[in-house]
Design an enzyme around this catalytic site. Sequence first.
Site, PDB file in Angstrom:
ATOM      1  N   HIS A  54      72.832  61.040  36.450  1.00  0.00           N
ATOM      2  CA  HIS A  54      73.224  62.515  35.654  1.00  0.00           C
ATOM      3  C   HIS A  54      72.036  63.292  35.182  1.00  0.00           C
ATOM      4  O   HIS A  54      71.958  63.782  34.296  1.00  0.00           O
ATOM      5  CB  HIS A  54      74.107  62.216  34.632  1.00  0.00           C
ATOM      6  CG  HIS A  54      74.937  63.329  34.534  1.00  0.00           C
ATOM      7  ND1 HIS A  54      76.051  63.558  35.200  1.00  0.00           N
ATOM      8  CD2 HIS A  54      74.934  64.177  33.325  1.00  0.00           C
ATOM      9  CE1 HIS A  54      76.669  64.760  34.565  1.00  0.00           C
ATOM     10  NE2 HIS A  54      76.204  65.003  33.819  1.00  0.00           N
ATOM     11  N   ILE A  55      70.939  63.248  36.141  1.00  0.00           N
ATOM     12  CA  ILE A  55      69.663  63.975  35.889  1.00  0.00           C
ATOM     13  C   ILE A  55      69.435  65.082  36.829  1.00  0.00           C
ATOM     14  O   ILE A  55      68.091  65.640  36.944  1.00  0.00           O
ATOM     15  CB  ILE A  55      68.596  63.082  35.704  1.00  0.00           C
ATOM     16  CG1 ILE A  55      68.301  62.453  37.029  1.00  0.00           C
ATOM     17  CG2 ILE A  55      68.739  62.341  34.471  1.00  0.00           C
ATOM     18  CD1 ILE A  55      66.943  61.769  37.011  1.00  0.00           C
ATOM     19  N   GLU A  74      81.388  57.569  33.054  1.00  0.00           N
ATOM     20  CA  GLU A  74      79.991  57.512  32.816  1.00  0.00           C
ATOM     21  C   GLU A  74      79.566  56.385  31.824  1.00  0.00           C
ATOM     22  O   GLU A  74      79.983  56.459  30.792  1.00  0.00           O
ATOM     23  CB  GLU A  74      79.559  58.939  32.500  1.00  0.00           C
ATOM     24  CG  GLU A  74      79.673  60.175  33.303  1.00  0.00           C
ATOM     25  CD  GLU A  74      78.687  60.378  34.317  1.00  0.00           C
ATOM     26  OE1 GLU A  74      77.502  59.433  34.060  1.00  0.00           O
ATOM     27  OE2 GLU A  74      78.769  61.265  35.200  1.00  0.00           O
ATOM     28  N   THR A 101      76.993  67.359  42.609  1.00  0.00           N
ATOM     29  CA  THR A 101      76.389  67.827  41.114  1.00  0.00           C
ATOM     30  C   THR A 101      76.906  68.359  40.116  1.00  0.00           C
ATOM     31  O   THR A 101      76.395  68.777  39.129  1.00  0.00           O
ATOM     32  CB  THR A 101      75.132  68.446  41.455  1.00  0.00           C
ATOM     33  OG1 THR A 101      75.539  69.789  41.980  1.00  0.00           O
ATOM     34  CG2 THR A 101      74.059  67.920  42.428  1.00  0.00           C
ATOM     35  N   ALA A 102      78.445  68.376  40.383  1.00  0.00           N
ATOM     36  CA  ALA A 102      79.405  68.905  39.425  1.00  0.00           C
ATOM     37  C   ALA A 102      79.564  67.847  38.375  1.00  0.00           C
ATOM     38  O   ALA A 102      78.956  66.961  38.095  1.00  0.00           O
ATOM     39  CB  ALA A 102      80.423  69.765  40.036  1.00  0.00           C
TER      40      ALA A 102
END
Length: 129
Positions: A86-87, A67, A36-37
Site C-alpha cells: 500500500h505504498i 489489510e 492502485t485503488a
Amino acid sequence: MRENVSLHCPLMPQTHHLINAERLSLMKQDAFLINTARGAVVDQAALVTALQTKSIAGAALDSFEEEPPPSDSVLWTLPNLIATPHIGGASRSALRNMAVQSATHIISVLEGRGYDSQALANKNLASAA
C-alpha cells in the site's frame, strides 16, 4: 496488443467489487489487472480464481480487501501476482501534495470557512459537524 485494466477509483457502494468474476472473464488471457485503488474494488476471491486458472496473465495489487492479507493467504502463493504494501502513491510529489492539501483544509476550518465534505473519509462526521 495486450489490454490491461488499471483501477484508480474511490471505494463507494457503486465500486465495491466493481471487478468481479464476470468482469474478469471479459479480460483477455494476456491482460493484467492493476489495482492502485481500494482493495474492495476487486472481488479478491474471484481474482484468485482468475489467477490460479490463468484466465488472466497476472495482477498487481497495492491494496487488498483485508489489510494486510494474513500470512497464510493464498495470494502469497500466486506466481502471477505482484503485491506492494500500500505504498504505490508514496512518491515525493504525492506526499507533498497530501501535506499541502491537509494544511489547506486545517487552515480553512480554523479561519471559519468550514471543511470540504469531499475530503472527509468518514462521511458520518459530516452530520455531526
